[in-house]
Design a protein around this motif. Structure first.
Motif, mmCIF file in Angstrom:
data_model
loop_
_atom_site.group_PDB
_atom_site.id
_atom_site.type_symbol
_atom_site.label_atom_id
_atom_site.label_comp_id
_atom_site.label_asym_id
_atom_site.label_seq_id
_atom_site.Cartn_x
_atom_site.Cartn_y
_atom_site.Cartn_z
ATOM 1 N N LEU A 182 11.220 -17.189 21.736
ATOM 2 C CA LEU A 182 10.534 -15.973 22.159
ATOM 3 C C LEU A 182 9.137 -16.395 22.616
ATOM 4 N N VAL A 235 -0.185 -8.942 27.377
ATOM 5 C CA VAL A 235 0.880 -9.901 27.087
ATOM 6 C C VAL A 235 2.260 -9.312 27.370
ATOM 7 N N GLU A 236 3.169 -10.170 27.817
ATOM 8 C CA GLU A 236 4.563 -9.768 27.955
ATOM 9 C C GLU A 236 5.414 -10.697 27.111
ATOM 10 N N LEU A 237 6.490 -10.146 26.538
ATOM 11 C CA LEU A 237 7.352 -10.989 25.711
ATOM 12 C C LEU A 237 8.630 -11.336 26.460
ATOM 13 N N MET A 238 9.026 -12.599 26.362
ATOM 14 C CA MET A 238 10.253 -13.022 27.034
ATOM 15 C C MET A 238 11.100 -13.815 26.050
ATOM 16 N N TYR A 239 12.391 -13.763 26.288
ATOM 17 C CA TYR A 239 13.286 -14.460 25.373
ATOM 18 C C TYR A 239 14.175 -15.409 26.163
ATOM 19 N N TYR A 240 14.250 -16.639 25.717
ATOM 20 C CA TYR A 240 15.111 -17.622 26.373
ATOM 21 C C TYR A 240 16.023 -18.244 25.336
ATOM 22 N N LYS A 299 6.144 -18.068 20.685
ATOM 23 C CA LYS A 299 6.081 -17.248 19.465
ATOM 24 C C LYS A 299 7.059 -17.773 18.438
#
Lengths: 648, 224
Positions: free
Chosen positions: A108, A34-39, A60
Motif C-alpha cells: 500500500l 495524499v492518494e493511496l494506491m495498492y499494488y 505504507k
C-alpha cells in the motif's frame, strides 16, 4: 474534508523522515493531498525510462525493490520497506525513472503530489537537506550535494537525548567583564598590584598611548615574576608583563574563544574591536569565566592534566573527556572541533607521559638524553581523528649519532618509550595488537633508519610495504624536535618524486576495500566470527576515504595536512573540477567518524563494528548515502593512477 | 407499497433531487475498465439499527478514482438529531455533534458529492436505507447510483460468483474481520469517516483480487 482521515495519514507520515521535520501545518497540507494506491506482488509501480509521475511514493506497508535489468536478469539496487520514500529523483530532475519500481510484497503506497512538496522543499530547510543528502545512493540523477550534509550531522542526533548541555551556545552564556582594568606604560608594579586589589581582579592589561593592549600581568605573574623573583615594586610594568598579548575579535563565537585558550594554554584572552592588538580592548575572558560557564569543559580537563603528574588522575581526566565527547556528539558540536579537542587532550597526556619517562630514565643516560628526538603519533591519532581511545599507534625518531654511540642512544630511547607506553596504557589507551608502538625497537630509530624505511617501502611496494606506508605516512609530531618529523616528510616526497609508480601501487591498495554499494536491505555485514551481522565501519567506510585522501594529497606534494577532512578540503581547492566530490567525501568521513564515536560510547567499545539493526531509519539512510562518494573517489583513483595496468 | 399510501401526499421533488437525478440519463458503459471508474465510499453512524425509527447522526465518505484513494475527497458531516439513544452512543460515542447541520443542509451537500459515482459501503443496504430516509422529505425516492457492497464483493471473491449465502458465516464478513483478513490496521472504527476510510482501503484490495480473477470491467464487477 475529513479530519479523521487526514489525521490518520499525518500520523503515519510523521513517523518517517523527511515528514518528521515538517511543522504540523505543512504536514496537514501534505496529508490532504495524499492518494493511496495498492499494488500486489510482481507488479511494477514504474519502469525505468517511464516519464516521472506527478507524485513520489511513501511505502505504507509491504516492500518494493528498485531494480535494474541486466542481461535479462533483475538486479536489485535498493530495497524499500515501511516508511521509505522513493521515486523522488525522477521528480526532482523532471526526467524518466532510472530504475524499476518492482513490488516485492503486496504494498500500500501513499502517492504524494510533487507540487505540494515543492512548497515544502522551499519552506523547510531540513527537508531540502534530507533530499540533498543524496536520496538514493548511487543514483546520479540529481547531483547529491553532500557538502550540505555537513549539517546533516544534526540528523544523526537522537531526538530524544537532548541533555541540554550548553557547551556550544552563543556567547550570551559566557559572562565576562567588559570593563577591563588597564594601566599605561611606566606604571610601577606596586601601583598595578594596588589597582588589581582595588578592583578585585586577577589581571591588568598594559596599554599604549592609543589604548591598545601591549601586555598583561596576572596574579600568577605577580607571584612568580615579582615577589618570588625579588623584584622591587618600583620596577615598571613593561619589565614583567607578558607581551605581546593574544587577542581575538570581540564578536568571535564561543568555540573560537575556547579553542584559542585551550590550544595556547591561556588563562586570559583579550577581546578587541578588530581582533588584533592594534585596536581597542572590549573585554577579557579568563579561564575562570569559562570554567564557571562550563563545569566539565575541555579547558577544565586540560587544566587538570597540566596540573598533575599522577597517572591515576590522568586516566580519570581522560575518562571524563570521553564523557565530554558524548555530550559533544549529542549536542551537535562540529566534528573537526571535537576531534581537535580530543587530540589536544591526548597530546597533553602523551607529552606528560614523555616528561614523566624522562624524569625516570634520563639520570641513567646523562649523555644520551641530550640527543634530539621526536615522539610521533601515527594512524588515526596522527590524523587527529581519534575520538575514542582506540589502539595506540606511535613511533619515535631521534637524531643521528656517531656509530659508536648508537647502541647506547638506542637503548636510552627504547627505555624512554617503554615508560611512555606504560603510562599511556595506564591512562586507558589500548596497546596496538601489531605492536606499532615506540617501545617496539623497530619503530624507535634514528632519522637515517626512518629514511631507509620509507625509501624501502616506496621502492619495493609489496603488500607489507603498502600496509606500512598507510600507517606510517600519517605521522604527526607530538613532542620533541619537530624538525626531525619535517625531515622525514621531505624525504618521503623526495623518494616518491623519484619513483612515481609508487602512487599507482598505493592507489591499488586504496581500492582494496570497495564501498558496500548495492547492498540488499542492509549493509554488507560480517558473515561469521565474533562480529557476525555487524558492519565494519572502519574497514568498509573510513579506510577507503582516509586512504584516498592520503594518496591524493601525496600526489599533490602537500606538506603538513594530516587530517582526512582537512586533506579533502585542501584537495577541493587544488582540484576545483572535483571540489564537489571532495567536499562530499569530507562530509561522508565526518558522518562515519561521528557514527563510530556514538556507537563506541554507546557500546563501550572502539565503535568499529556497527549493528545496522540498532540504527534508526534515518541514520541508515545517511550512512547509505555517505557511501556514494567512496565509489566515485575510487573511480577517480582508478583512472588517474591507471590501477588497471598495475600487476597484483 | 401499501394500498393506502397511494392516497398519501408524496413530498414534492426538490430542485436538488431533480438535479441529482439528471446524472443518470446515461448508464456507465459495461466495457469501462475498473481502473477508470470513480467510487464513492460511504459510511453512516446512526441513532440505531432500525431504518424505520432511527436516523443518521454522522456521515463519512471518500472517493476512489483510477484505483487511488483521494484523501482530498474525504468528507465528514454531522447531522442534527432529536433522538438520543444510549445504546448507539455507546458504539459511536457521538453525543453532541459538533458542526452538525440540518437534514436539509445535509442532503443538499450530499447529493452533489455522490454525483453518479459508484456507491460503495460495507453492508450497503443499511446505509442506503438511512440515506434514502433522510432524503425522503425532499422528494428523494431512491438512490440511483450503482452500488457495490464490500461484504458481498469479498464473499464473491472468496467463494466464487455462484456462492450460496446460506452456507457462509456472515460474521466472517464484518468490517472488522475483513480488515483483519486483508491486513488493514483498524483505527477510528465507529467514526463514520474512519469506517469509510477502512472500507475504501478494503475496496482497493478487493478490486486488486478481483482483477486477478478476471474482473476487469464495470460489467464484470456488477454481474451478480
Amino acid at each position: 474534508m475529513s479530519n479523521v482521515i487526514v489525521n490518520r495519514v499525518k500520523e503515519f507520515l510523521h513517523r518517517f523522515p523527511p515528514f518528521s521535520f515538517l511543522s504540523d501545518e505543512l504536514l496537514t497540507d501534505v496529508a490532504r493531498e495524499v492518494e493511496l494506491m495498492y499494488y500486489t506482488k510482481g507488479e511494477y509501480i514504474f519502469k525505468k525510462g517511464n516519464p516521472a509521475s506527478p507524485h513520489f511514493f511513501v511505502l505504507k506497508e509491504g516492500s518494493v525493490y528498485l531494480t535494474e535489468e541486466d542481461a535479462g536478469k533483475m538486479v536489485v539496487k535498493d530495497y524499500c520497506d515501511e516508511g521509505e520514500v522513493f521515486g523522488v529523483l525522477a521528480l526532482l530532475g523532471r526526467r524518466p525513472y532510472v530504475l524499476n519500481g518492482y513490488v516485492a510484497e503486496d504494498s500500500l503506497l501513499y502517492a504524494v503530489p510533487v507540487d505540494v512538496f515543492d512548497k515544502v522543499l522551499k519552506e523547510n530547510s531540513e527537508v531540502s537537506l534530507y533530499f540533498a543528502a543524496g536520496f538514493a545512493a548511487g543514483q546520479v540523477v540529481v547531483r547529491t550535494d553532500l557538502s550540505q550534509s555537513q549539517k546533516a550531522r544534526k540528523l544523526l542526533k537522537d531526538a530524544t537525548s537532548d541533555h541540554g548541555l550548553s557547551l556550544f551556545m552563543e556567547k550570551g552564556n559566557l559572562n565576562f567583564p567588559t570593563e577591563v582594568l588597564s594601566c599605561d606604560h611606566g606604571t610601577s608594579i606596586g601601583k598595578a598590584a594596588q589597582l588589581m586589589q582595588e578592583k578585585d581582579v586577577g589581571s591588568i592589561v598594559i596599554v599604549d598611548s592609543d589604548g591598545f593592549p601591549t601586555g598583561i600581568i596576572t596574579d600568577k605573574d605577580m607571584r612568580n615574576r615579582v615577589v618570588a623573583a625579588g623584584i622591587p615594586f618600583e620596577v615598571k610594568v613593561e619589565e614583567v608583563m607578558t607581551s605581546p598579548v593574544r587577542t581575538v575579535h570581540h564578536q568571535s563565537d564561543f568555540p573560537t574563544i575556547y579553542l584559542t585558550m585551550i590550544k595556547n594554554h591561556l588563562h586570559h584572552l583579550i577581546l578587541t574591536e578588530d581582533g588584533t592588538d592594534g585596536s581597542k580592548i572590549t573585554g577579557i575572558v579568563s579561564d575562570h569565566d569559562v570554567f564557571l560557564s562550563h563545569g566539565n569543559s575541555p579547558a577544565v580537563l586540560i587544566h587538570g592534566l597540566m596540573n598533575t603528574w599522577d597517572v591515576q588522575e590522568m586516566k580519570g581526566i581522560r575518562d571524563r573527556a570521553e564523557t565530554l565527547l558524548g555530550y559533544f556528539l549529542e549536542n551537535e558540536v562540529a566534528i573537526d572541533f571535537v576531534a581537535s579537542i580530543l587530540s589536544e587532550i591526548n597530546d597533553v597526556i602523551i607529552k606528560r607521559a614523555v616528561l614523566l619517562a624522562k624524569e625516570k630514565v634520563d639520570k641513567d643516560y646523562p649523555e644520551e638524553c641530550k640527543v634530539p628526538f621526536c615522539f610521533l603519533s601515527l594512524g588515526s591519532e596522527g590524523r587527529q581523528e581519534q575520538l575514542l581511545r582506540t589502539d595506540l599507534d606511535n613511533a619515535l625518531v631521534f637524531g643521528d649519532v656517531e656509530n659508536d654511540k648508537l647502541p647506547r642512544t638506542k637503548a636510552y630511547f627504547e627505555a624512554l618509550s617503554q615508560e611512555v607506553i606504560q603510562t599511556l596504557i595506564a591512562c586507558g589507551f589500548h596497546p596496538c595488537p601489531s605492536e606499532v608502538m615506540a617501545n617496539n625497537p623497530e619503530w624507535c630509530q634514528p632519522l637515517s633508519v626512518w629514511k631507509d624505511y620509507f625509501s624501502h617501502w616506496v621502492n619495493l611496494p609489496d603488500e607489507v610495504s603498502l600496509m606500512k606506508a598507510t600507517i606510517f605516512f600519517d605521522f604527526r609530531a607530538v613532542y620533541g624536535t619537530t624538525s626531525l618529523a619535517e625531515e622525514m616528510t621531505h624525504h618521503i616526497y623526495q623518494v616518491i618524486e623519484e619513483r612515481k609508480t609508487f602512487l599507482g601501487f598505493l592507489a591499488k591498495n586504496a581500492l582494496l576495500n570497495p564501498p558496500p554499494l548495492g547492498f540488499f536491505k542492509n549493509f554488507i555485514v560480517e558473515k561469521s566470527g565474533e562480529h557476525k551481522d555487524q558492519f565494519d565501519i572502519k574497514l568498509r567506510a573510513m579506510m577507503p576515504l582516509a586512504d584516498a585522501a592520503r594518496l591524493l594529497i601525496l600526489s599533490h606534494k602537500v606538506l603538513g595536512i594530516n587530517n582526512t577532512f582537512d586533506r579533502f578540503e585542501k584537495l577541493a581547492t587544488l582540484e576545483p573540477q572535483n571540489a564537489a566530490l571532495y567536499e562530499e567525501a569530507a562530509s561522508a568521513y565526518e558522518i562515519f567518524l561521528r557514527l563510530r564515536a556514538l556507537e563506541g560510547i554507546a557500546s563501550g567499545t572502539s565503535g568499529r563494528y556497527i549493528t545496522p539493526r540498532s540504527l534508526g531509519k534515518l541514520q541508515r539512510q545517511l550512512l547509505k548515502n555517505a557511501f556514494a562518494p567512496i565509489h566515485q573517489l575510487q573511480e577517480v583513483l582508478t583512472v588517474r593512477f591507471q590501477t588497471d595496468y598495475i600487476p597484483k | 407499497m401499501s394500498w393506502w399510501q397511494i392516497f398519501r401526499k408524496r413530498p414534492m421533488k426538490s430542485a436538488m433531487v431533480k438535479h441529482y437525478e439528471e446524472h443518470f440519463t446515461k448508464p456507465i458503459s459495461k466495457k469501462l475498465p475498473i481502473s477508470e471508474l470513480t467510487f464513492v465510499v460511504v459510511d453512516t453512524e446512526t441513532t440505531g439499527l432500525d431504518p424505520k425509527k432511527d436516523h443518521i447522526l454522522a456521515f463519512g465518505g471518500i472517493k476512489i478514482t483510477n484505483n487511488r484513494i483521494l484523501v482530498q475527497s474525504s468528507r465528514e458531516q454531522f447531522v442534527h438529531s432529536k433522538k438520543k439513544s444510549a445504546s448507539s452512543i455507546k458504539i459511536h460515542e457521538i453525543v453532541q455533534p459538533r458542526n452538525a447541520v440540518s437534514p436539509r443542509e445535509f442532503v443538499r451537500g450530499f447529493l452533489p458529492y455522490l454525483g453518479s459515482d459508484i456507491l460503495v459501503a460495507h453492508h450497503a443496504g443499511f446505509d442506503l436505507a438511512m440515506i434514502e430516509k433522510i432524503g425522503r422529505p425532499f422528494g428523494l425516492r431512491k438512490l440511483h447510483n450503482p452500488v457495490v457492497d464490500t461484504g458481498d464483493l469479498a464473499m464473491r471473491l472468496e467463494h466464487g460468483i455462484h456462492y450460496d449465502p446460506s452456507r457462509i458465516n456472515l460474521r466472517d464478513y464484518s468490517l472488522d474481520k475483513l480488515c483483519e483478513r486483508y491486513k488493514i490496521p483498524i483505527h477510528d472504527r465507529h467514526i463514520a469517516a474512519g469506517d469509510a476510510f477502512l472500507t475504501a482501503q478494503l475496496l482497493i484490495k478487493l478490486l486488486k483480487e478481483a482483477e486477478k480473477k478476471g474482473v476487469v470491467t464495470y460489467g464484470d464487477l456488477m454481474r451478480w
